[in-house]
Design a protein around this motif. Structure first.
Motif, mmCIF file in Angstrom:
data_model
loop_
_atom_site.group_PDB
_atom_site.id
_atom_site.type_symbol
_atom_site.label_atom_id
_atom_site.label_comp_id
_atom_site.label_asym_id
_atom_site.label_seq_id
_atom_site.Cartn_x
_atom_site.Cartn_y
_atom_site.Cartn_z
ATOM 1 N N LYS A 24 -17.364 -59.363 -77.575
ATOM 2 C CA LYS A 24 -16.279 -58.579 -76.981
ATOM 3 C C LYS A 24 -15.698 -59.402 -75.827
ATOM 4 C CE LYS A 24 -17.621 -53.819 -77.973
ATOM 5 N NZ LYS A 24 -16.319 -53.341 -78.380
ATOM 6 N N LYS A 25 -14.806 -60.326 -76.171
ATOM 7 C CA LYS A 25 -14.387 -61.326 -75.198
ATOM 8 C C LYS A 25 -13.508 -60.763 -74.079
ATOM 9 C CE LYS A 25 -15.180 -65.388 -77.937
ATOM 10 N NZ LYS A 25 -14.778 -66.760 -78.230
ATOM 11 N N LYS A 30 -13.159 -60.253 -68.291
ATOM 12 C CA LYS A 30 -12.856 -59.467 -67.096
ATOM 13 C C LYS A 30 -14.066 -59.407 -66.165
ATOM 14 C CE LYS A 30 -12.952 -55.020 -67.416
ATOM 15 N NZ LYS A 30 -12.633 -53.617 -67.802
ATOM 16 N N TYR A 31 -15.253 -59.200 -66.741
ATOM 17 C CA TYR A 31 -16.463 -59.115 -65.927
ATOM 18 C C TYR A 31 -16.792 -60.469 -65.290
ATOM 19 C CZ TYR A 31 -17.172 -54.525 -68.075
ATOM 20 O OH TYR A 31 -17.023 -53.225 -68.492
ATOM 21 N N HIS A 32 -16.565 -61.558 -66.023
ATOM 22 C CA HIS A 32 -16.802 -62.888 -65.470
ATOM 23 C C HIS A 32 -15.860 -63.159 -64.298
ATOM 24 C CE1 HIS A 32 -19.216 -65.115 -68.816
ATOM 25 N NE2 HIS A 32 -19.790 -64.006 -68.414
ATOM 26 N N GLN A 33 -14.627 -62.701 -64.412
ATOM 27 C CA GLN A 33 -13.676 -62.885 -63.323
ATOM 28 C C GLN A 33 -14.112 -62.119 -62.079
ATOM 29 O OE1 GLN A 33 -10.041 -61.627 -65.244
ATOM 30 N NE2 GLN A 33 -9.477 -63.715 -65.862
ATOM 31 N N LYS A 34 -14.622 -60.897 -62.279
ATOM 32 C CA LYS A 34 -15.111 -60.103 -61.149
ATOM 33 C C LYS A 34 -16.286 -60.783 -60.466
ATOM 34 C CE LYS A 34 -13.697 -55.402 -62.409
ATOM 35 N NZ LYS A 34 -14.187 -54.024 -62.698
ATOM 36 N N ILE A 35 -17.174 -61.366 -61.271
ATOM 37 C CA ILE A 35 -18.338 -62.083 -60.712
ATOM 38 C C ILE A 35 -17.857 -63.293 -59.917
ATOM 39 C CG2 ILE A 35 -20.382 -63.448 -61.304
ATOM 40 C CD1 ILE A 35 -20.728 -61.480 -63.725
ATOM 41 N N ASP A 36 -16.855 -64.009 -60.461
ATOM 42 C CA ASP A 36 -16.301 -65.176 -59.767
ATOM 43 C C ASP A 36 -15.676 -64.790 -58.428
ATOM 44 O OD1 ASP A 36 -16.950 -67.350 -61.372
ATOM 45 O OD2 ASP A 36 -15.258 -67.004 -62.729
ATOM 46 N N GLU A 51 -26.496 -63.112 -67.707
ATOM 47 C CA GLU A 51 -27.078 -61.792 -67.955
ATOM 48 C C GLU A 51 -26.095 -60.866 -68.660
ATOM 49 O OE1 GLU A 51 -28.347 -60.564 -64.061
ATOM 50 O OE2 GLU A 51 -30.360 -61.367 -64.328
ATOM 51 N N ILE A 52 -24.835 -60.882 -68.218
ATOM 52 C CA ILE A 52 -23.851 -59.983 -68.835
ATOM 53 C C ILE A 52 -23.586 -60.388 -70.282
ATOM 54 C CG2 ILE A 52 -21.641 -61.114 -68.295
ATOM 55 C CD1 ILE A 52 -22.319 -57.440 -67.564
ATOM 56 N N LEU A 53 -23.747 -61.688 -70.593
ATOM 57 C CA LEU A 53 -23.599 -62.125 -71.983
ATOM 58 C C LEU A 53 -24.688 -61.527 -72.857
ATOM 59 C CD1 LEU A 53 -22.704 -65.923 -71.708
ATOM 60 C CD2 LEU A 53 -21.189 -64.018 -72.162
ATOM 61 N N LEU A 54 -25.898 -61.416 -72.304
ATOM 62 C CA LEU A 54 -27.007 -60.850 -73.068
ATOM 63 C C LEU A 54 -26.777 -59.372 -73.370
ATOM 64 C CD1 LEU A 54 -30.145 -62.463 -71.364
ATOM 65 C CD2 LEU A 54 -29.040 -63.130 -73.501
ATOM 66 N N LEU A 55 -25.885 -58.745 -72.617
ATOM 67 C CA LEU A 55 -25.585 -57.327 -72.837
ATOM 68 C C LEU A 55 -24.429 -57.107 -73.799
ATOM 69 C CD1 LEU A 55 -26.001 -55.770 -69.276
ATOM 70 C CD2 LEU A 55 -27.414 -55.341 -71.290
ATOM 71 N N ASN A 56 -23.933 -58.177 -74.421
ATOM 72 C CA ASN A 56 -22.811 -58.024 -75.331
ATOM 73 C C ASN A 56 -23.114 -57.037 -76.459
ATOM 74 O OD1 ASN A 56 -20.111 -58.961 -76.440
ATOM 75 N ND2 ASN A 56 -21.484 -59.358 -78.155
ATOM 76 N N SER A 57 -24.322 -57.162 -77.053
ATOM 77 C CA SER A 57 -24.717 -56.245 -78.130
ATOM 78 C C SER A 57 -24.772 -54.806 -77.624
ATOM 79 C CB SER A 57 -26.076 -56.653 -78.697
ATOM 80 O OG SER A 57 -26.010 -57.923 -79.280
ATOM 81 N N PHE A 58 -25.204 -54.642 -76.382
ATOM 82 C CA PHE A 58 -25.264 -53.328 -75.762
ATOM 83 C C PHE A 58 -23.867 -52.710 -75.716
ATOM 84 C CE2 PHE A 58 -24.896 -50.720 -71.928
ATOM 85 C CZ PHE A 58 -25.967 -49.850 -72.079
ATOM 86 N N PRO A 63 -19.516 -48.694 -76.663
ATOM 87 C CA PRO A 63 -18.186 -49.256 -76.347
ATOM 88 C C PRO A 63 -17.488 -48.562 -75.187
ATOM 89 C CG PRO A 63 -18.119 -47.981 -78.388
ATOM 90 C CD PRO A 63 -19.561 -48.109 -78.023
ATOM 91 N N GLU A 64 -17.895 -47.322 -74.879
ATOM 92 C CA GLU A 64 -17.222 -46.583 -73.806
ATOM 93 C C GLU A 64 -17.793 -46.909 -72.423
ATOM 94 O OE1 GLU A 64 -20.416 -43.847 -75.585
ATOM 95 O OE2 GLU A 64 -19.092 -45.485 -76.183
ATOM 96 N N VAL A 65 -18.837 -47.712 -72.349
ATOM 97 C CA VAL A 65 -19.454 -48.047 -71.063
ATOM 98 C C VAL A 65 -18.538 -48.983 -70.269
ATOM 99 C CG1 VAL A 65 -20.730 -50.127 -71.754
ATOM 100 C CG2 VAL A 65 -21.646 -48.655 -69.969
ATOM 101 N N THR A 66 -18.465 -48.762 -68.958
ATOM 102 C CA THR A 66 -17.739 -49.674 -68.069
ATOM 103 C C THR A 66 -18.653 -50.024 -66.906
ATOM 104 O OG1 THR A 66 -16.757 -47.803 -66.868
ATOM 105 C CG2 THR A 66 -15.450 -48.790 -68.646
ATOM 106 N N PHE A 67 -18.662 -51.280 -66.539
ATOM 107 C CA PHE A 67 -19.516 -51.739 -65.444
ATOM 108 C C PHE A 67 -18.729 -51.680 -64.143
ATOM 109 C CE2 PHE A 67 -21.541 -53.433 -69.165
ATOM 110 C CZ PHE A 67 -22.885 -53.372 -68.874
ATOM 111 N N GLU A 68 -19.284 -50.994 -63.158
ATOM 112 C CA GLU A 68 -18.587 -50.860 -61.878
ATOM 113 C C GLU A 68 -19.209 -51.712 -60.777
ATOM 114 O OE1 GLU A 68 -20.245 -47.030 -59.631
ATOM 115 O OE2 GLU A 68 -19.095 -46.505 -61.425
ATOM 116 N N ASN A 69 -20.480 -52.103 -60.946
ATOM 117 C CA ASN A 69 -21.117 -53.007 -59.975
ATOM 118 C C ASN A 69 -21.886 -54.066 -60.753
ATOM 119 O OD1 ASN A 69 -22.534 -54.323 -57.968
ATOM 120 N ND2 ASN A 69 -22.940 -52.459 -56.798
#
Length: 265
Positions: A24-25, A30-36, A51-58, A63-69
């Motif tokens: 899910k690129k 978007k998450y990588h940009q936030k980390i940067d 770590e966030i890459l390992l959660l791709n399958s998750f 699909p409705e999950v959004t990471f806020e922190n």
């Protein structure tokens, strides 16, 4: 104690991300940009990205999950799901402990060979190279490592196996030179359920110290199938996982290649 990622491990994980077309690129980017954009040290940024890459399958299963922190520590991430704040603690299960050191040394060797080739001509050599080595090669000796690096360098330049390299296979890659290990999966490469249970028990001890502001706290155990130390074919004695006791609200085991998920609790 969190597993220590080497720089080579992190670079490898991030490079593999660009090779996997099923990821899910859009959210990952978007998450990588936030980390940067965070104030984390560069090394911690690499770690969080891996770590966030390992959660791709998750994210495929939810699909409705959004990471806020994305930069917290206990738990690793805080997400929103169905109007609930969910703390997500991520941990990797190592299936072959004896291979972990070998893999770390291999990644260092691969990185040095990649640098040599990129410095010479990135455009000419860019691609993904899958290498298989002759048996009884020692990867931990510095003297051996220099010889192996040169053997890899010559194999890629010649387009055929040389020296300690037994086989070489190339795949296209539009970005740069990327070298990895040709892993032959055994049909009987089992992951013992006891290893998963031991991880859960260790995380149970830390549960009281996690952020109490979340509505639920989930434990996500990942087998990193891009790592020769974490790969497996099947979980041995899987029924034992049904007996797990834990304060975590939900516990999952994921593998990040095909996205198979086991709900443990």
């Amino acid at each position: 104690m969190k597993r220590a990622f080497s720089d080579e491990d992190l670079i490898k994980n991030l490079s593999l991300y660009y090779l996997n077309r099923h990821l899910k690129k859009k959210p990952i980017k978007k998450y990588h940009q936030k980390i940067d954009e965070s104030k984390l040290h560069d090394r911690e940024k690499y770690k969080k990205k891996a770590e966030i890459l390992l959660l791709n399958s998750f994210m495929h299963h939810f699909p409705e999950v959004t990471f806020e922190n994305l930069t917290c520590e206990s738990p690793d991430f805080i997400a929103t799901l169905n109007e609930k704040k969910i703390g997500i603690e991520l941990t990797e299960v190592i299936n072959h402990l004896e291979m972990k050191k070998v893999e770390s040394n291999l990644n260092k060797i691969f990185r040095q060979a990649e640098i040599l080739l990129e410095q010479e001509d990135t455009t000419k050599y860019r691609g993904v190279y899958f290498l298989e080595f002759h048996h009884n090669i020692k990867f931990d000796s510095l003297e051996n490592q220099q010889e192996i690096i040169l053997n890899i360098y010559k194999s890629i330049k010649k387009g055929k196996a040389f020296g300690c390299v037994k086989n070489i296979r190339k795949s296209s890659h539009r970005r740069n030179v990327f070298i990895t290990y040709e892993y032959n999966m055994s049909l009987f490469d089992e992951l013992c359920s006891e290893k998963i249970i031991e991880l859960i028990e260790k995380k149970n001890e830390k549960f009281p110290y996690y952020d109490t502001s979340v509505d639920e706290c989930w434990l996500v155990i990942v087998s990193d199938m891009n790592s020769i130390a974490s790969r497996y074919t099947f979980i041995q004695d899987k029924e034992h996982l049904n007996q797990v006791q834990s304060p975590f609200h939900k516990i999952f085991h994921l593998e990040n290649l095909c996205g198979n998920m086991t709900s443990i609790k």
